[in-house]
Scaffold this active site. Structure first.
Site, PDB file in Angstrom:
ATOM      1  N   HIS A  84      -5.824  -5.733  -2.918  1.00  0.00           N
ATOM      2  CA  HIS A  84      -6.689  -5.790  -1.740  1.00  0.00           C
ATOM      3  C   HIS A  84      -6.835  -7.212  -1.208  1.00  0.00           C
ATOM      4  O   HIS A  84      -7.573  -7.444  -0.255  1.00  0.00           O
ATOM      5  CB  HIS A  84      -8.075  -5.220  -2.069  1.00  0.00           C
ATOM      6  CG  HIS A  84      -8.085  -3.732  -2.232  1.00  0.00           C
ATOM      7  ND1 HIS A  84      -9.164  -3.031  -2.730  1.00  0.00           N
ATOM      8  CD2 HIS A  84      -7.142  -2.798  -1.962  1.00  0.00           C
ATOM      9  CE1 HIS A  84      -8.880  -1.744  -2.753  1.00  0.00           C
ATOM     10  NE2 HIS A  84      -7.657  -1.574  -2.301  1.00  0.00           N
ATOM     11  N   ASN A 130      -3.363   8.580   4.436  1.00  0.00           N
ATOM     12  CA  ASN A 130      -2.127   7.891   4.800  1.00  0.00           C
ATOM     13  C   ASN A 130      -1.916   7.724   6.301  1.00  0.00           C
ATOM     14  O   ASN A 130      -0.895   7.162   6.724  1.00  0.00           O
ATOM     15  CB  ASN A 130      -0.920   8.637   4.215  1.00  0.00           C
ATOM     16  CG  ASN A 130      -0.799   8.482   2.720  1.00  0.00           C
ATOM     17  OD1 ASN A 130      -1.377   7.561   2.144  1.00  0.00           O
ATOM     18  ND2 ASN A 130      -0.078   9.377   2.080  1.00  0.00           N
ATOM     19  N   ARG A 147       0.835  -1.207   0.000  1.00  0.00           N
ATOM     20  CA  ARG A 147       0.000   0.000   0.000  1.00  0.00           C
ATOM     21  C   ARG A 147       0.872   1.261   0.000  1.00  0.00           C
ATOM     22  O   ARG A 147       0.558   2.244  -0.675  1.00  0.00           O
ATOM     23  CB  ARG A 147      -0.909  -0.027   1.233  1.00  0.00           C
ATOM     24  CG  ARG A 147      -1.902   1.122   1.307  1.00  0.00           C
ATOM     25  CD  ARG A 147      -2.953   0.852   2.356  1.00  0.00           C
ATOM     26  NE  ARG A 147      -3.832   1.987   2.546  1.00  0.00           N
ATOM     27  CZ  ARG A 147      -3.895   2.709   3.673  1.00  0.00           C
ATOM     28  NH1 ARG A 147      -3.148   2.377   4.712  1.00  0.00           N
ATOM     29  NH2 ARG A 147      -4.730   3.727   3.766  1.00  0.00           N
ATOM     30  N   HIS A 188       0.695   4.264  -2.732  1.00  0.00           N
ATOM     31  CA  HIS A 188       0.411   5.638  -2.323  1.00  0.00           C
ATOM     32  C   HIS A 188       1.558   6.581  -2.679  1.00  0.00           C
ATOM     33  O   HIS A 188       1.336   7.780  -2.882  1.00  0.00           O
ATOM     34  CB  HIS A 188       0.124   5.691  -0.817  1.00  0.00           C
ATOM     35  CG  HIS A 188      -1.252   5.224  -0.469  1.00  0.00           C
ATOM     36  ND1 HIS A 188      -1.984   5.752   0.573  1.00  0.00           N
ATOM     37  CD2 HIS A 188      -2.048   4.286  -1.036  1.00  0.00           C
ATOM     38  CE1 HIS A 188      -3.160   5.148   0.643  1.00  0.00           C
ATOM     39  NE2 HIS A 188      -3.221   4.252  -0.327  1.00  0.00           N
TER      40      HIS A 188
END
Length: 332
Positions: free
Chosen positions: A204, A107, A61, A65
């Site tokens: 995911h 975040n 992740r 990001h």
């Protein structure tokens, strides 16, 4: 005069193209300057996973990001300088003068930054000032997937680190409430296709979501339904027990799929059964092409793995930094 301007413009654009092409990522980039970089990163990731099973999802992740924050700067009349992308800016700490990306709302739940710090320390001891934090993060994300049972692949490297990190820029990250049009636009703006959208959403399969990320689907969904009707009724009942309407347990939530620490295609299988958590997951079923891909990935782990690797490499090419930081958390 007009012809001269046309020739000048064409020459300048060609020069820009050549400069950018020569700056392409390469799987052999560190063969001479830091040949053991990959093994050093892998050791750091392995040690972290042995102590914390949430590390793989966190690193994957974090890389996503990092790459999805992007903006361009116009220089002179023709030069668009890509100053954001996979540049390690998500790793920078906030200062008194600036709130950094890691402190932006999307975040806040990012963690495991220490894994990158440890890998960077090991790499700096072996190859001082050579390997960027952005490359270490990209390699760590690959290791996170491979060590969780997913595919392994060669990561093109040669990224540079950025100096700019703003919490306000995290508004660019697609939220868990995004609809299909929003998702398609967000990915298209980064040169990523609908196929990339579905494959990368398969990330995911790893991780955990807090109640706030899917509360909109299980309470007060709309004026006619309290629960999103696209959810499996039994699945929704379970989620409502975990996340009551006025939940005050900040740590409450659910795994992103039924095997949340294993990289597999369970995410796609559950999505077809109405057992996904995010609105953005469900949105993928509203388009015929993305639904077709979901069905393919649900029926073939090998197909998903292959497409995920291609999309990760493609996303990882969104580079934009200018230097190699010696400290991943600060600019000196």
């Amino acid at each position: 005069m007009a012809n001269m301007l046309t020739v000048f413009a064409s020459s300048l654009l060609l020069a820009i193209f050549c400069i950018r092409s020569s700056d392409a990522l390469d799987i052999n980039y560190y063969n001479q300057s830091c040949p053991n970089v990959e093994s050093l990163v892998t050791v750091a990731v392995k040690k972290a996973i042995a102590n914390d099973g949430t590390v793989p999802a966190a690193l994957l992740r974090m890389h996503f990001h990092d790459c999805f924050i992007r903006w361009e700067q116009l220089i002179f009349l023709f030069w668009f300088d890509d100053v954001k992308g996979c540049d390690g800016s998500v790793l920078l700490n906030s200062t008194q003068q600036n709130s950094a990306e890691k402190d932006g709302p999307p975040n806040i739940s990012l963690h495991a930054f220490y894994v990158i710090d440890r890998a960077k320390t090991a790499v700096e001891s072996s190859c001082p000032g050579v390997v960027s934090c952005a490359d270490i993060l990209a390699l760590a994300a690959r290791d996170a997937v491979a060590l969780s049972g997913g595919p392994n692949w060669k990561v093109p490297v040669g990224r540079k680190d950025g100096r700019i990190s703003k919490a306000s820029d995290t508004i660019q990250l697609p939220p868990p409430t995004a609809n299909f049009s929003q998702l398609r636009l967000s990915f298209a703006q980064r040169g990523l296709s609908i196929a990339d959208l579905v494959a990368l959403s398969g990330g995911h399969t790893l991780g955990f979501a807090h109640c706030s990320s899917f509360q909109n689907r299980i309470h007060n969904f709309n004026q006619s339904a309290d629960v999103d009707p696209s959810l499996s009724s039994s699945f929704a009942v379970g989620l409502r027990k975990i996340c009551p309407a006025h939940n005050k347990v900040r740590s409450a939530g659910a795994g992103l799929d039924s095997t949340a620490t294993i990289f597999d295609n369970a995410y796609f299988k559950l999505l077809l059964q109405g057992k996904s958590l995010f609105s953005s997951d469900q949105a993928l079923l509203t388009n015929p092409r993305t639904k077709q891909l979901i069905t393919q990935f649900a029926s073939s782990q090998a197909k998903f793995n292959a497409e995920f690797v291609k999309s990760m490499v493609k996303m990882g090419s969104l580079k934009g930094g200018k230097e190699v930081r010696l400290d991943c958390r600060s600019v000196r």
